[in-house]
Each structure stands twice: as structure tokens, then as C-alpha cells.
Design a protein around this motif. Structure first.
Motif, PDB file in Angstrom:
ATOM      1  N   TYR A   1       0.866  -1.178   0.000  1.00  0.00           N
ATOM      2  CA  TYR A   1       0.000   0.000   0.000  1.00  0.00           C
ATOM      3  C   TYR A   1       0.905   1.231   0.000  1.00  0.00           C
ATOM      4  O   TYR A   1       1.700   1.431   0.924  1.00  0.00           O
ATOM      5  CB  TYR A   1      -0.922  -0.001   1.222  1.00  0.00           C
ATOM      6  N   ILE A   2       0.800   2.031  -1.066  1.00  0.00           N
ATOM      7  CA  ILE A   2       1.673   3.193  -1.230  1.00  0.00           C
ATOM      8  C   ILE A   2       0.997   4.403  -0.580  1.00  0.00           C
ATOM      9  O   ILE A   2      -0.110   4.796  -0.964  1.00  0.00           O
ATOM     10  CB  ILE A   2       1.961   3.468  -2.708  1.00  0.00           C
ATOM     11  N   ILE A   3       1.653   4.983   0.413  1.00  0.00           N
ATOM     12  CA  ILE A   3       1.118   6.122   1.152  1.00  0.00           C
ATOM     13  C   ILE A   3       1.668   7.395   0.528  1.00  0.00           C
ATOM     14  O   ILE A   3       2.895   7.588   0.463  1.00  0.00           O
ATOM     15  CB  ILE A   3       1.513   6.061   2.646  1.00  0.00           C
ATOM     16  N   ARG A   4       0.785   8.267   0.073  1.00  0.00           N
ATOM     17  CA  ARG A   4       1.187   9.493  -0.606  1.00  0.00           C
ATOM     18  C   ARG A   4       0.691  10.710   0.186  1.00  0.00           C
ATOM     19  O   ARG A   4      -0.443  10.703   0.674  1.00  0.00           O
ATOM     20  CB  ARG A   4       0.592   9.559  -2.018  1.00  0.00           C
ATOM     21  N   ILE A   5       1.506  11.747   0.277  1.00  0.00           N
ATOM     22  CA  ILE A   5       1.078  12.973   0.947  1.00  0.00           C
ATOM     23  C   ILE A   5       1.292  14.157   0.016  1.00  0.00           C
ATOM     24  O   ILE A   5       2.218  14.166  -0.796  1.00  0.00           O
ATOM     25  CB  ILE A   5       1.838  13.210   2.268  1.00  0.00           C
TER      26      ILE A   5
ATOM     27  N   THR B   1       0.361   8.878 -13.551  1.00  0.00           N
ATOM     28  CA  THR B   1       1.309   8.626 -12.473  1.00  0.00           C
ATOM     29  C   THR B   1       2.034   9.914 -12.137  1.00  0.00           C
ATOM     30  O   THR B   1       2.299  10.746 -13.024  1.00  0.00           O
ATOM     31  CB  THR B   1       2.350   7.552 -12.855  1.00  0.00           C
ATOM     32  N   ALA B   2       2.361  10.080 -10.867  1.00  0.00           N
ATOM     33  CA  ALA B   2       3.078  11.270 -10.422  1.00  0.00           C
ATOM     34  C   ALA B   2       4.501  11.257 -10.962  1.00  0.00           C
ATOM     35  O   ALA B   2       5.124  10.194 -11.057  1.00  0.00           O
ATOM     36  CB  ALA B   2       3.087  11.330  -8.900  1.00  0.00           C
ATOM     37  N   PRO B   3       5.033  12.413 -11.319  1.00  0.00           N
ATOM     38  CA  PRO B   3       6.425  12.458 -11.804  1.00  0.00           C
ATOM     39  C   PRO B   3       7.392  11.893 -10.767  1.00  0.00           C
ATOM     40  O   PRO B   3       7.290  12.182  -9.575  1.00  0.00           O
ATOM     41  CB  PRO B   3       6.661  13.961 -12.010  1.00  0.00           C
ATOM     42  N   GLY B   4       8.309  11.045 -11.230  1.00  0.00           N
ATOM     43  CA  GLY B   4       9.311  10.473 -10.336  1.00  0.00           C
ATOM     44  C   GLY B   4       8.768   9.442  -9.367  1.00  0.00           C
ATOM     45  O   GLY B   4       9.447   9.090  -8.389  1.00  0.00           O
ATOM     46  N   GLU B   5       7.615   8.908  -9.649  1.00  0.00           N
ATOM     47  CA  GLU B   5       6.956   7.999  -8.705  1.00  0.00           C
ATOM     48  C   GLU B   5       7.787   6.744  -8.439  1.00  0.00           C
ATOM     49  O   GLU B   5       7.959   6.329  -7.280  1.00  0.00           O
ATOM     50  CB  GLU B   5       5.579   7.617  -9.236  1.00  0.00           C
ATOM     51  N   ALA B   6       8.292   6.114  -9.494  1.00  0.00           N
ATOM     52  CA  ALA B   6       9.028   4.852  -9.317  1.00  0.00           C
ATOM     53  C   ALA B   6      10.243   5.043  -8.411  1.00  0.00           C
ATOM     54  O   ALA B   6      10.518   4.214  -7.524  1.00  0.00           O
ATOM     55  CB  ALA B   6       9.442   4.301 -10.672  1.00  0.00           C
ATOM     56  N   GLU B   7      10.949   6.134  -8.609  1.00  0.00           N
ATOM     57  CA  GLU B   7      12.131   6.402  -7.785  1.00  0.00           C
ATOM     58  C   GLU B   7      11.726   6.648  -6.334  1.00  0.00           C
ATOM     59  O   GLU B   7      12.388   6.170  -5.402  1.00  0.00           O
ATOM     60  CB  GLU B   7      12.880   7.607  -8.335  1.00  0.00           C
TER      61      GLU B   7
ATOM     62  N   HIS C   1       3.685  13.181  -2.901  1.00  0.00           N
ATOM     63  CA  HIS C   1       4.942  12.435  -2.904  1.00  0.00           C
ATOM     64  C   HIS C   1       4.784  11.214  -2.005  1.00  0.00           C
ATOM     65  O   HIS C   1       3.994  11.227  -1.057  1.00  0.00           O
ATOM     66  CB  HIS C   1       6.091  13.320  -2.425  1.00  0.00           C
ATOM     67  N   VAL C   2       5.519  10.187  -2.311  1.00  0.00           N
ATOM     68  CA  VAL C   2       5.425   8.932  -1.569  1.00  0.00           C
ATOM     69  C   VAL C   2       6.079   9.110  -0.200  1.00  0.00           C
ATOM     70  O   VAL C   2       7.244   9.501  -0.100  1.00  0.00           O
ATOM     71  CB  VAL C   2       6.086   7.779  -2.339  1.00  0.00           C
TER      72      VAL C   2
ATOM     73  N   ALA D   1      11.350   5.017  -0.520  1.00  0.00           N
ATOM     74  CA  ALA D   1      10.454   5.239   0.614  1.00  0.00           C
ATOM     75  C   ALA D   1      10.677   4.212   1.719  1.00  0.00           C
ATOM     76  O   ALA D   1      11.063   3.062   1.448  1.00  0.00           O
ATOM     77  CB  ALA D   1       8.999   5.178   0.151  1.00  0.00           C
ATOM     78  N   PRO D   2      10.433   4.581   2.972  1.00  0.00           N
ATOM     79  CA  PRO D   2      10.496   3.616   4.076  1.00  0.00           C
ATOM     80  C   PRO D   2       9.535   2.459   3.836  1.00  0.00           C
ATOM     81  O   PRO D   2       8.417   2.658   3.335  1.00  0.00           O
ATOM     82  CB  PRO D   2      10.085   4.441   5.295  1.00  0.00           C
ATOM     83  N   LYS D   3       9.957   1.254   4.206  1.00  0.00           N
ATOM     84  CA  LYS D   3       9.130   0.059   4.036  1.00  0.00           C
ATOM     85  C   LYS D   3       8.663  -0.416   5.414  1.00  0.00           C
ATOM     86  O   LYS D   3       9.470  -0.639   6.314  1.00  0.00           O
ATOM     87  CB  LYS D   3       9.927  -1.054   3.342  1.00  0.00           C
TER      88      LYS D   3
END
Length: 870
Positions: free
Chosen positions: A402-406, A452-458, A414-415, A463-465
Motif C-alpha cells: 500500500y503506497i502512502i502518498r502525501i 502517475t506522479a512524476p518520479g513515482e518509481a524512484e 509524494h510517496v 520510501a520507508p518500508k
């Protein structure tokens, strides 16, 4: 002692002054700054060239039952003058006012002539004017002479739109689109004035392409409809006294055709009888993001006079919750401001198709000075991220990431973290509901890449897991109650005061009642006197201007008092003035009261109320404490005037921007709508014994043919979108009452549907209050309650209301009473149905100001099921 509570002095009250100040103080939080090149705020209160159809004819709120009768409405021209601006375009404003008046008079005359030609009373014309709200299109041309006479380099153009119940908006010039004259006038102003500010005095979405394409428009602000002091709040915005910090609660599309329901909504396809929700769960940003459609302004968007940095501090997975900590810093150098942090979650792409992201939490900062920071903590219940699985009849959290975005809008995030759920979790088991006799239909499904948000994959990689413990997430299983056995009859005479005093139970009281008395309890007090006043929402006899009341037929024998039911949702709607006669009755004057005579002998009373901002304007604040305070404003006025239930808030989903009542509702998103309604309810119910009636349950998303339109919706879309908002309000605030909607859902009138009224509402969500119909749902007069009507489907049935556990039929007709007793005699319903519904009504009455004002029995208090700010 008089039973009439309103003041007898015509002077403005301290309460009116205090409440207007409270509304004014929150104005900036509700306004959305769409564009600004630095022109706003204005540096000084100088000369203003004021134009636009909303400059004098400022719309305080929409029409119909949502209107509020106030002592004074301050338009934008007057507001600017009171705050020290000099308005220099009186000549143009006079021409505009004359053109608008002539247009309105012609419109009203046509309605009266049509009523007379049809052999109807003048009240019929008044009703049709309400159900066919005129959207003014008359607009005076702005000339070179107007410009030369204005003597200033700053122009403000107020673009207004109005709408109301009974009629949907249109994708046409002067409504959703700008008119040719509006575009011509704006182009002229943009060429002539150094500064041009456009204020949108609207309660819904419009097409902004023309506004965004005209060079020379320096600022665009959604000022909304702020109630009877809208003019003052507009002045505060221009001067910088109020700083806009609102965010959109809807997606504003580049083109109307971009909305997935646009082709078939309401009368767009010529069919206003059947509305197929083929977009399923993909409403608003869920559609635009998942299907990669670029909006003009995304959901959650709004600018500020300053700038902010939003940075993730820490994200934790603890028990069955996810705690997101976010640092917000005002990075500007000149202006203070507030920012809204929005938390979106992208679920694993497993099981039923999922949107790209869904809003799961939000919070607003306090006002931050330049350089000042605040840490916001938002705790999200993991169970609130579950999706409904139609095949397994469960709410399910799929295993995976589950990807948490703010961020501060749906397309500016951003993730913050990636939270892994190692195994699939069922959060709730339910049964199949809402079968459609018409059969299934095909819903759209995602095909191709989502936005998709720019730079999402990176960002995901860095991001913290975290890991969420499946064992910490509760699994619930719904229990569906059986109809209780009928009570043993009692030959006694127990007054209701003994029940209120704890000497007898509601069942003791019900057991002594005859079938006829139980039927009267289920039918409003207009049972012997229904007419156009009832249609127009002024059917009460005890509180002048109230929409209705419960029966008075049981007062003499049992001492059972009447609950007063008052319209909303932009304040409390009552007759502005009435005369108390010597015989203890009253006649209303003004508003929707007919028959009031200024020469009637008696004591004159005054009921001037506060018009608070419309629901969508309030929701644009994204500030639940603010909305709770506005509920408190209304609750205080209910307490003063003796209103028991407020027929508000309205909270249906903005499925399509052309719904005529969207101004009364909060958002396209069920989380925003549900949390706003819960906050409003908490504000009202701070006043013991007074409560809300959240409405219109269920799927009231179309006004044309609203009594007879059949909404075909999949069970998943009902559960995740169109009832989710109601569930949040019920479980987090326990409103006293709920109003069912006029429309059908999958072939059954909402008022007659046990799946929604009993199984979903009471058995699954634990609703403890009373359910009532909307006005005249079961009446033959329902044919007159829409601007446009088709009769493919019939009206709702009073007896089936009883069977479904729709407890109260308002405003009540003799035909409703007769139908209930007929159905009882023919075995369509039983006395047990009547007793069950009577129990709901009487337990609610014990919670009201008429008696103890305290909950009877084990009322489950509100509890957070979504998110909360720590």
C-alpha cells in the motif's frame, strides 16, 4: 404561557450579530484561489470598477428547501462599500439590475400565466418557480464609456450561477458554460484594466476554459456562496483581511464530456427515467487519475497567497492503524496562511479493479506565519482502506504493498512510505443486497496506463518500508435482525411522561396503543391538511415555517409532544415573521407562508436566522472543526426557536457537475462528504435534544424527474461510493435521523427499500435513530415536485415504507394513514412492523429536548472508522 418562542421585538438580535461574525471569521478558509499572479490581495482599499451578474444580485445560496430567510443579504457591491472601497460603476450596475429585473418579471409572469391557464391556484406558480429556479442570463454590455467613467485601473467581475431542487443544470451557455456576453465583457475588461479579478459566486463547477484563455485576467477565486454576508466576505478576500486556504472538493474537468457520466446524465440522452451508473466506482478523481484524463483543476487543488513545503516526518504501522506525521512549513516571506495535507493510498492491484489512488485522510494546519512550521499527525484505520468484493460478499484488504502518498492535491503528492500487508484480510462479512430486476450492466474498467506522479518509481524505491500486522485488523460479521414478535396487548393508559420518567418502557406504551394510533404516529401532522404549503416545506402548525412535525393526535390522550422538523442545510429555514393570535394559533408572513395578513390581530414575532455558507463552500475549507462550529451556529438557533430536527445536512455524492442540488452537498468523494456531515452533526448535537437528519439516502444524484428516476447501480458502487458517506456519518456521529430520497435504486423506491433502510443502515452500521421520508414521497402530489417528470415508475408506497423500517412519512396525508391500515388488514404488513417503527420514533423522542434530551438505552456513541487528526 405562550408556546411561541420567537422574539417580539423587530430589532436585530445579539445572536444574529454574533453568528454573522462567526461566519465571517471562517470565510477565507472556505474560498479557493484558482489563479493569482500576485494581484491579490489588493494593496489598498481604493476605487473598484465592479461588474458581473453577481455584483448586486449576489447569490447567498441555492433555491428550494435549502434557502434561508434572513433579515438582510449583503451583496458584493454593498460589502465593498462597507469595507471602505469606492465602487465607481453605478451606471453599469443600474443597467444590469434593470435588465435582470425585467428578465425575472417576465419569467414569473409566464409561470403565473401557465398556472392560471391550467386552472391552478397561484401557489402552483410559486411552487414551479421554486422547482424551476431561473438562472439569470440577462447581462448588460460593458462599454467604453463605462470604462472611462470608472476612473480606476482595477476591475472586479463577479460571475454568479444559481440552481436548486427539482431541476438539473445544463451544459449550455449561461450555465455550465460562459455566455457569449460574459466572454465578450471579460475580454473587454482584460484589455482595458491593468488589474482584473474574477470572483466565482457559484455553488457548482463551471467550464473555465474561457477564463483561463483570456490574457489579462490576473486572478480567479472561487468565493462560493457564503450566506447572507457574502458581500463582506468578498471584501475581506480582496483586502487581504481573509486569506484563501480552501481546496476543491470536486474535479473541475477541461471539458464537460470528460466526466464519465456526461453522455447519459439526467436528460442528456433524452431518458430521465433510468440512470445507469456504468462508471461504477470511478467517480471524480478516481476516474480522472485511473483513466489518465487531464483535468483543468484537480481534486484538492487550491492556491495560497504564500507557499508551503510539505515533508514526511515519519510513518508508522501500529496495530490496525497507520500513523502519518507530516511537517508543513510556510516558506513564503510576506503572508501568513494555512495548508491542507491530503493523504492518498494506492492499493495493490489485486482482486476487483482499484482506482489509482483514494483519499484516506486529511488535516489542516493552523495559520502559519512566514517561516513557521507545524507537524500534523493523521491516524488512518487500516480497515478503511478495504474494498468490497462482490463475489465473496466481504470487505477485503488484499495482500501486497500500500503506497502512502502525501501532498496538497490529488496530483501534487509524494510517496511517504510503502506499507506491506503480508496476507489477505477480510475486514467485514455481509450479505448480498440491491439486486436489480433489470439485470446486470457493464461497468467501465481501466484499460491502459493510469496517470502517475512524476518520479513515482524512484520515490517508491527510496520510501520507508513498513509491515502491517494482519492479526491486528478486526474481522466483523454483520448480523441481520429478525422482525420482533408483536407485543402482548395491554389495557391501560400510560401517559408518555411516565416513560420519560423511567416508570414505564417504550414497549409498555406501545402495547396499549391501537393500530390506528400507531398508524397516526407514523404519519406527519398534515394528515388532515395537506396542500401547497406542505409541498413547499412549510407544513408545521406549531413552529411557523417549519417543514413539518410529528402527529399531534396523540397529545390529548397520551401527552405525546410533537417534534418540529425544520429545513436546511444552509441554516435554519423558518417563516421570517408571524402573528400569534389570541386563540393560540399563528399565521406566518413572508417566506413560504400563505394566508398571513399584516392586519391580523395579535402578537407579532420575528424569526430572522443566519444563512451559513452552502455545503460545498463549507467543505472547501477541509476543516472539520470549522464545519462543526457552523453546525453549532445552527444548533443554537434550533435551541432558541424550539426546532427538534434539522433536515440537513445534505450529503449526496457529486456524481456529475450538473446535478441541481450539488451546492447542498459536499463533494465527489465519500470520505470528505461523510466526515463533513459527521462534523456538522456533532456541532448541532452539542445542543442536547436537538439533532440532524442526514439526507438524501440513497443515490439522490439527479433532480429532473427526481421522484421517479431509477438509479441502476452495482452493489460495489453503492457500498464504496454512494452509501459510504452515509456510513461514515452514522458510525462517527450517530445522527438522530436520516431522510430517504425520492428516487428508486435498482427498481425499488429508496423509501421502500429494506436493503438500504434496514439491512445496510441498521444491521451493518448500527444506526440507532429514526428514518423519515422526504416530503410527499408517497403522495399523488409528487407529480408536481420536479420541473420535468416522466412516469415510467410509480410513486413510493406508504405501507412499504413501514415494511422497510422507514419510520415516519412526511408531511403526512390521510391517504398514507388509510394505506397503512389497509395493508395491515390485508396482511401486507403486520402489527409487529408498526410496533418496531413506533419504538424507533419513541426512543428518538426520549432523546430530544421535549423530554430528557438524553439517550435512551445503549446508544452506541460515535467512533472513528476512517481517520482522525492527533
Amino acid at each position: 404561557m405562550s408556546k411561541f418562542l420567537a422574539p417580539t421585538s423587530p430589532e436585530i438580535t445579539e445572536r444574529e450579530i454574533r453568528n454573522q461574525a462567526r461566519v465571517r471569521a471562517v470565510a477565507g478558509d472556505c474560498m479557493v484561489l484558482l489563479e493569482n499572479d500576485g494581484t491579490l490581495p489588493l494593496k489598498e482599499k481604493g476605487k473598484i470598477a465592479l461588474y458581473g451578474n453577481g455584483a448586486r444580485a449576489t447569490v447567498k445560496g441555492g433555491t428550494g428547501s435549502g434557502d434561508v430567510y434572513v433579515r438582510e443579504t449583503i451583496n458584493i457591491e454593498e460589502g465593498l462599500k462597507r469595507e471602505g472601497f469606492t465602487v465607481t460603476t453605478a451606471a453599469w450596475l443600474d443597467r444590469q439590475e434593470r435588465a435582470a429585473r425585467e428578465e425575472r418579471e417576465a419569467y414569473e409572469k409566464a409561470a403565473i400565466d401557465a398556472a392560471v391557464a391550467a386552472g391552478q391556484p397561484k401557489e402552483a406558480a410559486q411552487m414551479m418557480l421554486i422547482l424551476n429556479p431561473m438562472n439569470p442570463v440577462a447581462l448588460a454590455k460593458i462599454t467604453e464609456e463605462d470604462f472611462q467613467q470608472s476612473g480606476t485601473d482595477t476591475a472586479v467581475y463577479v460571475l454568479a450561477r444559481n440552481s436548486g431542487e427539482g431541476k438539473d443544470r445544463k451544459d449550455e451557455a449561461g450555465d455550465y458554460e460562459l455566455s457569449e456576453m460574459e466572454i465578450r465583457n471579460l475580454r473587454f475588461l482584460a484589455e482595458k484594466y491593468e488589474k482584473l479579478i474574477v470572483m466565482l459566486n457559484i455553488g457548482g463547477v463551471i467550464d473555465t476554459k474561457a477564463l483561463r484563455s483570456i490574457p489579462g485576467i490576473n486572478a480567479i477565486v472561487l468565493s462560493g456562496q457564503m450566506g447572507n454576508i457574502t458581500g463582506l466576505t468578498a471584501a475581506d478576500l480582496l483586502s487581504g483581511k481573509a486569506q484563501p486556504s480552501g481546496k476543491l472538493t470536486d474535479t473541475w474537468a477541461e471539458n464537460y464530456s470528460d466526466y464519465p457520466s456526461s453522455a447519459t446524465f439526467s436528460g442528456n440522452d433524452g431518458d430521465i427515467s433510468d440512470e445507469t451508473y456504468s462508471e461504477g466506482i470511478y467517480v471524480g478523481y478516481r476516474y480522472f487519475d485511473t483513466f489518465n484524463v487531464q483535468p483543468a483543476y484537480e481534486f484538492g487543488f487550491g492556491r495560497s497567497y504564500t507557499t508551503f513545503a510539505i515533508e514526511p516526518e515519519k510513518t508508522e504501522a501500529a496495530g490496525g492503524d497507520i500513523l502519518v506525521s507530516v511537517k508543513v512549513t510556510n516558506t513564503g516571506s510576506e503572508y501568513s496562511g494555512k495548508e491542507v495535507v491530503q493523504v492518498y493510498v494506492s492499493a495493490p492491484a489485486k482482486g476487483p479493479s482499484k482506482p489509482y489512488q483514494e483519499l484516506r485522510g486529511f488535516a489542516k494546519t493552523r495559520e502559519l506565519r512566514p517561516g513557521e512550521a507545524e507537524i500534523l499527525k493523521i491516524r488512518i484505520r487500516a480497515a478503511s482502506m478495504a474494498s468490497f468484493c462482490p463475489k465473496c460478499l466481504s470487505w477485503v484488504l488484499m495482500d501486497g504493498d500500500y503506497i502512502i502518498r502525501i501532498g496538497n492535491s490529488s496530483r501534487n503528492t509524494h510517496v511517504a512510505a510503502v506499507v506491506n500487508l503480508p496476507e489477505r484480510v477480510v475486514t467485514e462479512k455481509v450479505k448480498h443486497l440491491f439486486e436489480d430486476p433489470a439485470g446486470s450492466f457493464e461497468e467501465i474498467t481501466p484499460a491502459g496506463s493510469s496517470w502517475t506522479a512524476p518520479g513515482e518509481a524512484e520515490e517508491i524505491g527510496k520510501a520507508p518500508k513498513l509491515t502491517l500486522d494482519p492479526a491486528a485488523i478486526e474481522t466483523k460479521e454483520a448480523v441481520y435482525a429478525e422482525l420482533p414478535a408483536p407485543l402482548a396487548k395491554k389495557e391501560s393508559l400510560i401517559p408518555f411522561d411516565r416513560v420519560a420518567g423511567g416508570e414505564a418502557t417504550p414497549d409498555d406504551f406501545i402495547a396499549q396503543m391501537t393500530d390506528a394510533e400507531l398508524a397516526y404516529l407514523m404519519v406527519g401532522n398534515s394528515v388532515d391538511n395537506v396542500g401547497f404549503n406542505s409541498v413547499l416545506g412549510a407544513a408545521a402548525k406549531t413552529l411557523p415555517g417549519a417543514a413539518g412535525e410529528t402527529t399531534g393526535k396523540l397529545e390529548e390522550k397520551y401527552g405525546l409532544k410533537q417534534m418540529e422538523l425544520c429545513d436546511g442545510p444552509a441554516g435554519l429555514r423558518l417563516t421570517p415573521e408571524y402573528i400569534e393570535k389570541a386563540d393560540g394559533t399563528a399565521v406566518g408572513i413572508g417566506g413560504m407562508s400563505y394566508g398571513g395578513d399584516l392586519n391580523t390581530e395579535g402578537i407579532r414575532h420575528y424569526q430572522y436566522l443566519t444563512a451559513i455558507p452552502i455545503a460545498v463552500t463549507l467543505a472547501s475549507s477541509w476543516d472539520l472543526k470549522l464545519i462543526e462550529e457552523m453546525g453549532d451556529v445552527v444548533g443554537g438557533e434550533m435551541e432558541e426557536f424550539g426546532a427538534t430536527l434539522w433536515l440537513a445536512p445534505g450529503m449526496n455524492i457529486h456524481r456529475n457537475p450538473l446535478c441541481g442540488r450539488n451546492f447542498e452537498y459536499y463533494s465527489e468523494d465519500p470520505l470528505v462528504a461523510g466526515k463533513c456531515a459527521a462534523a456538522d452533526t456533532k456541532g448541532i448535537q452539542k445542543h442536547p435534544g436537538h439533532g440532524t437528519t442526514i439526507k438524501h439516502y440513497l443515490a439522490n444524484n439527479q433532480e429532473d424527474n427526481r421522484m421517479f428516476t431509477n438509479a441502476h447501480i452495482s452493489e460495489r458502487a453503492i457500498r464504496e461510493i454512494y452509501s459510504r458517506n452515509f456510513r461514515i456519518a452514522v458510525e462517527e456521529a450517530q445522527p438522530m435521523s436520516i431522510m430517504t430520497s425520492y428516487n428508486l435504486v435498482n427498481g425499488i423506491h429508496a423509501a421502500n427499500n429494506p436493503d438500504s433502510v434496514t439491512c445496510l443502515l441498521r444491521d451493518e452500521w448500527g444506526f440507532e435513530g429514526m428514518v423519515m421520508t422526504d416530503w410527499l414521497t408517497t403522495s399523488d402530489m409528487s407529480l408536481q415536485l420536479s420541473a420535468t417528470t416522466q412516469l415510467k415508475y410509480g410513486k413510493a408506497d406508504a405501507a412499504m415504507c413501514v415494511a422497510a423500517q422507514n419510520d415516519l412519512i412526511e408531511p403526512g396525508e390521510k391517504a398514507d394513514y388509510d394505506r397503512i391500515l389497509e395493508a395491515l388488514s390485508q396482511g401486507e404488513i403486520t402489527r409487529a412492523h408498526l410496533e418496531r417503527n413506533a419504538r424507533n420514533i419513541l426512543k428518538l423522542m426520549l432523546r430530544t429536548h421535549l423530554y430528557s434530551g438524553q439517550p435512551y438505552g445503549d446508544i452506541v456513541p460515535g467512533r472513528c472508522i476512517t481517520f482522525e487528526q492527533e
